[in-house]
Design a protein around this motif. Structure first.
Motif, PDB file in Angstrom:
ATOM      1  N   THR A 117       0.660  -1.245  -0.024  1.00  0.00           N
ATOM      2  CA  THR A 117      -0.018  -0.037   0.062  1.00  0.00           C
ATOM      3  C   THR A 117       1.060   1.289  -0.094  1.00  0.00           C
ATOM      4  O   THR A 117       0.576   2.307  -1.020  1.00  0.00           O
ATOM      5  CB  THR A 117      -0.986   0.167   1.228  1.00  0.00           C
ATOM      6  OG1 THR A 117      -1.767  -1.200   1.098  1.00  0.00           O
ATOM      7  CG2 THR A 117      -1.649   1.285   1.173  1.00  0.00           C
ATOM      8  N   GLU A 118       1.868   1.375   0.695  1.00  0.00           N
ATOM      9  CA  GLU A 118       2.657   2.262   0.852  1.00  0.00           C
ATOM     10  C   GLU A 118       3.658   2.325  -0.444  1.00  0.00           C
ATOM     11  O   GLU A 118       3.839   3.559  -0.978  1.00  0.00           O
ATOM     12  CB  GLU A 118       3.878   2.302   2.045  1.00  0.00           C
ATOM     13  CG  GLU A 118       3.461   2.319   3.245  1.00  0.00           C
ATOM     14  CD  GLU A 118       4.259   2.211   4.376  1.00  0.00           C
ATOM     15  OE1 GLU A 118       5.288   2.183   4.067  1.00  0.00           O
ATOM     16  OE2 GLU A 118       3.922   1.514   5.477  1.00  0.00           O
TER      17      GLU A 118
ATOM     18  N   GLU B  16       1.329   4.062  -3.221  1.00  0.00           N
ATOM     19  CA  GLU B  16       1.084   5.564  -2.590  1.00  0.00           C
ATOM     20  C   GLU B  16       2.226   6.393  -3.515  1.00  0.00           C
ATOM     21  O   GLU B  16       2.047   7.357  -3.906  1.00  0.00           O
ATOM     22  CB  GLU B  16       0.721   5.723  -1.243  1.00  0.00           C
ATOM     23  CG  GLU B  16      -0.438   5.396  -0.916  1.00  0.00           C
ATOM     24  CD  GLU B  16      -0.736   5.460   0.578  1.00  0.00           C
ATOM     25  OE1 GLU B  16       0.507   5.915   1.498  1.00  0.00           O
ATOM     26  OE2 GLU B  16      -1.419   5.088   1.340  1.00  0.00           O
TER      27      GLU B  16
END
Length: 144
Positions: A32-33, A36
């Protein structure tokens, strides 16, 4: 300027795609990081094409859609067959993974992992998302 590339290594892909994997939750958080940062054009995501093909089609087309495949060529396989770990490198064999590493000096490593290392060198990839302990012992930035 081209953003740095992060290679999603097989152990990371396996944990990401398998909800029952012991590291699934942590891997999803890391991915997820990375996503982003990818969306912010801070990095690029890639994985070996043969590793991507091991994941379910639906996962490749949705969750892994931003990940660019890297084709494994015959020259990568030939060079990987000759690759050896430097003497004294801690290969992390006590991790319990069946990676084919031999903990002796100047040891020959498993062909799949060797191909990944060759691709990283050939494509000048200095970042890897992985669960494998070998990458902690070499000069790359590890994402977990």
């Amino acid at each position: 300027m081209t953003p740095p590339e992060v290679l999603l290594e097989l152990s990371f892909l396996d944990a990401l795609a398998d909800p029952a994997h012991v590291a699934h939750v942590a891997t999803v958080g890391c991915y997820t990081e990375l996503l982003e940062r990818y969306e912010g054009n801070e990095l690029r995501l890639s994985a070996r094409g043969d590793h991507l093909l091991r994941t379910a089609h639906q996962v490749r087309e949705s969750l892994l859609a931003p990940v660019a495949p890297i084709h494994v060529a015959g020259q990568h396989r030939r060079q990987a067959g000759r690759l050896r770990l430097p003497a004294g490198l801690d290969c992390g064999l006590d991790c319990g993974l069946d990676c084919g590493l031999d903990c002796g000096l100047d040891c020959k490593i498993g062909i799949d992992l060797a191909i990944t290392l060759v691709i990283m060198r050939r494509h000048r990839i200095a970042r890897v998302a992985t669960l494998h302990p070998l990458f902690d012992a070499i000069d790359v930035h590890v994402h977990r």
